[in-house]
Design an enzyme around this catalytic site. Structure first.
Site, PDB file in Angstrom:
ATOM      1  N   GLU A   3      54.540 -19.001  46.667  1.00 47.01           N
ATOM      2  CA  GLU A   3      54.371 -18.195  45.456  1.00 47.01           C
ATOM      3  C   GLU A   3      54.841 -16.783  45.786  1.00 47.01           C
ATOM      4  OE1 GLU A   3      53.422 -19.204  42.522  1.00 47.01           O
ATOM      5  OE2 GLU A   3      52.993 -21.248  43.177  1.00 47.01           O
TER       6      GLU A   3
ATOM      7  N   ASP B 123      57.953  -2.746  51.591  1.00 49.20           N
ATOM      8  CA  ASP B 123      59.051  -1.932  51.058  1.00 49.20           C
ATOM      9  C   ASP B 123      58.493  -0.676  50.382  1.00 49.20           C
ATOM     10  OD1 ASP B 123      61.615  -1.210  50.400  1.00 49.20           O
ATOM     11  OD2 ASP B 123      61.849  -2.649  48.765  1.00 49.20           O
TER      12      ASP B 123
ATOM     13  N   HIS C 224      57.415   6.024  57.087  1.00 49.46           N
ATOM     14  CA  HIS C 224      57.261   4.885  57.996  1.00 49.46           C
ATOM     15  C   HIS C 224      55.936   4.993  58.766  1.00 49.46           C
ATOM     16  CE1 HIS C 224      61.151   3.436  56.945  1.00 49.46           C
ATOM     17  NE2 HIS C 224      61.834   4.389  57.565  1.00 49.46           N
TER      18      HIS C 224
ATOM     19  N   SER D 128      64.530  -5.718  59.731  1.00 52.87           N
ATOM     20  CA  SER D 128      65.455  -6.800  59.404  1.00 52.87           C
ATOM     21  C   SER D 128      66.745  -6.628  60.196  1.00 52.87           C
ATOM     22  CB  SER D 128      65.760  -6.796  57.902  1.00 52.87           C
ATOM     23  OG  SER D 128      66.718  -5.804  57.610  1.00 52.87           O
ATOM     24  N   SER D 129      67.521  -7.708  60.278  1.00 53.51           N
ATOM     25  CA  SER D 129      68.787  -7.617  61.019  1.00 53.51           C
ATOM     26  C   SER D 129      69.747  -6.654  60.309  1.00 53.51           C
ATOM     27  CB  SER D 129      69.408  -9.009  61.197  1.00 53.51           C
ATOM     28  OG  SER D 129      69.366  -9.724  59.991  1.00 53.51           O
TER      29      SER D 129
ATOM     30  N   ARG E 185      71.016   1.470  59.104  1.00 49.22           N
ATOM     31  CA  ARG E 185      70.442   2.787  58.750  1.00 49.22           C
ATOM     32  C   ARG E 185      70.895   3.836  59.768  1.00 49.22           C
ATOM     33  NH1 ARG E 185      64.796   1.977  55.687  1.00 49.22           N
ATOM     34  NH2 ARG E 185      65.463   0.153  54.533  1.00 49.22           N
TER      35      ARG E 185
ATOM     36  N   ARG F 226      60.700   5.840  49.644  1.00 46.56           N
ATOM     37  CA  ARG F 226      60.368   6.432  48.337  1.00 46.56           C
ATOM     38  C   ARG F 226      59.018   7.152  48.385  1.00 46.56           C
ATOM     39  NH1 ARG F 226      61.499   1.070  45.359  1.00 46.56           N
ATOM     40  NH2 ARG F 226      61.804   0.459  47.527  1.00 46.56           N
ATOM     41  N   TRP F 227      58.080   6.623  49.155  1.00 47.10           N
ATOM     42  CA  TRP F 227      56.773   7.264  49.284  1.00 47.10           C
ATOM     43  C   TRP F 227      56.958   8.682  49.851  1.00 47.10           C
ATOM     44  CZ3 TRP F 227      53.840   9.547  53.024  1.00 47.10           C
ATOM     45  CH2 TRP F 227      52.464   9.674  52.783  1.00 47.10           C
TER      46      TRP F 227
ATOM     47  N   LEU G  40      43.310 -14.621  63.531  1.00 49.64           N
ATOM     48  CA  LEU G  40      44.558 -14.404  62.788  1.00 49.64           C
ATOM     49  C   LEU G  40      45.776 -14.445  63.723  1.00 49.64           C
ATOM     50  CD1 LEU G  40      45.999 -13.302  60.140  1.00 49.64           C
ATOM     51  CD2 LEU G  40      45.658 -11.023  61.119  1.00 49.64           C
TER      52      LEU G  40
HETATM   53  C1  FPP Z   1      60.945  -0.469  54.056  1.00 55.73           C
HETATM   54  O1  FPP Z   1      60.850   0.812  53.507  1.00 55.73           O
HETATM   55  C2  FPP Z   1      60.298  -0.611  55.343  1.00 55.73           C
HETATM   56  C3  FPP Z   1      60.936  -0.818  56.520  1.00 55.73           C
HETATM   57  C4  FPP Z   1      62.399  -0.870  56.630  1.00 55.73           C
HETATM   58  C5  FPP Z   1      60.270  -1.008  57.794  1.00 55.73           C
HETATM   59  C6  FPP Z   1      58.808  -1.360  57.802  1.00 55.73           C
HETATM   60  C7  FPP Z   1      58.179  -0.634  58.935  1.00 55.73           C
HETATM   61  C8  FPP Z   1      56.902  -0.178  58.960  1.00 55.73           C
HETATM   62  C9  FPP Z   1      55.944  -0.463  57.903  1.00 55.73           C
HETATM   63  C10 FPP Z   1      56.416   0.682  60.054  1.00 55.73           C
HETATM   64  C11 FPP Z   1      56.128   0.120  61.386  1.00 55.73           C
HETATM   65  C12 FPP Z   1      55.744  -1.298  61.512  1.00 55.73           C
HETATM   66  C13 FPP Z   1      54.837  -1.764  62.413  1.00 55.73           C
HETATM   67  C14 FPP Z   1      54.636  -3.237  62.533  1.00 55.73           C
HETATM   68  C15 FPP Z   1      54.022  -0.898  63.251  1.00 55.73           C
HETATM   69  P1  FPP Z   1      62.178   1.570  53.080  1.00 55.73           P
HETATM   70  O2  FPP Z   1      62.466   2.577  54.130  1.00 55.73           O
HETATM   71  O3  FPP Z   1      63.292   0.597  52.834  1.00 55.73           O
HETATM   72  O4  FPP Z   1      61.734   2.241  51.739  1.00 55.73           O
HETATM   73  P2  FPP Z   1      62.649   2.664  50.516  1.00 55.73           P
HETATM   74  O5  FPP Z   1      63.236   1.412  49.943  1.00 55.73           O
HETATM   75  O6  FPP Z   1      61.685   3.328  49.579  1.00 55.73           O
HETATM   76  O7  FPP Z   1      63.690   3.607  51.043  1.00 55.73           O
END
Ligand code: FPP
Length: 243
Positions: free
Chosen positions: A210, A23, A40, A68-69, A74, A27-28, A134
């Protein structure tokens, strides 16, 4: 006088199964005035680092909540960006994962994924099926409530057909009907970005996990952050309901 040998305390073994709610990509990017897509993209770099680190540390299973589902809610451009990153990962990085003895698995509802993503998932799973290092589990279009509902539906169907005695249904029966039926439950669930929720991730399987919540945003997650989360986990006393 005989010298005393230095006492050696073996490092505790890493958890067998780590699951991560990645997550904070948005924000990053926002903090840097960058488009979310770049957050992303940097998140995908953190995936690479984490997969390598877990492989090197001898972790057996790493599950990543990649889509996620609920993520379909978005904006379509963002869904497209996430799917493009997944396509890129499956197309360009599975050969490398295979060379590193990583087995790739995908959990989630594949019916809503596009045909080309499903084909890439199937090819990646088949290519890496016999690897013994792994196991990387990508949760794609995954939602725990839907997973449990599908399991209940299937058990009810079998009961109706006389294949299962309803009185004999146990926790093991439910577990055997989940998408993770051949994957051990996670020992440790990490969520980045400071949020403290499970967000419909592995709800059944998390019963005795945990939970470690770390403030760092997912694109910043690195080996140090992973080691800090593991140190936190290793200080916990896991009782599984006993004393
Ligand atoms: C949450 O950040 C992250 C996601 C919804 C998707 C995770 C996807 C990746 C890390 C990239 C691709 C994955 C692979 C396996 C190559 P957010 O957008 O909800 O962040 P925020 O809460 O700060 O808005």
């Amino acid at each position: 006088m005989t010298a005393t040998a230095p006492s050696r305390v073996a490092a505790p073994p890493p958890p067998r199964h780590i699951a991560i709610i990645m997550d904070g990509n948005g924000r990053w990017a926002k903090r840097r005035l960058l488009p979310r897509a770049l957050g992303h993209r940097q998140g995908a770099e953190a995936v690479r680092r984490t997969v390598s680190a877990c492989g090197e540390m001898g972790v057996s299973y790493l599950t990543l909540y990649a889509f996620s589902s609920e993520n379909w809610k978005r904006p379509p451009e963002e869904v497209d960006d996430l799917m493009s990153l997944l396509r890129h990962y499956l197309r360009n990085e599975v050969a490398e994962l295979n060379a590193r003895n990583v087995r790739l698995r995908v959990i989630g509802d594949r019916t809503r994924l596009s045909d080309d993503v499903v084909a890439l998932v199937n090819e990646s799973e088949a290519l890496t099926a016999n690897n013994t290092g792994l196991t990387l589990v990508l949760a794609l279009n995954y939602g725990a409530q839907a997973e449990i509902t599908a399991a209940v539906r299937e058990i009810a169907r079998k009961a109706k057909a006389g294949l299962i005695d309803p009185e004999a249904v146990t926790e093991a029966t439910v577990a055997e009907h989940l998408l993770t039926r051949d994957i051990p439950d996670p020992d440790l669930i990490i969520r980045t970005s400071g949020e403290q929720r499970l967000s419909n991730f592995l709800l059944w399987q998390a019963a005795y996990a945990e939970l470690v919540f770390v403030p760092c945003l997912w694109p910043d997650f690195d080996r140090d952050a992973l080691e800090a989360a593991l140190a936190d986990y290793q200080q916990r006393e896991r009782r599984f309901g006993g004393r």
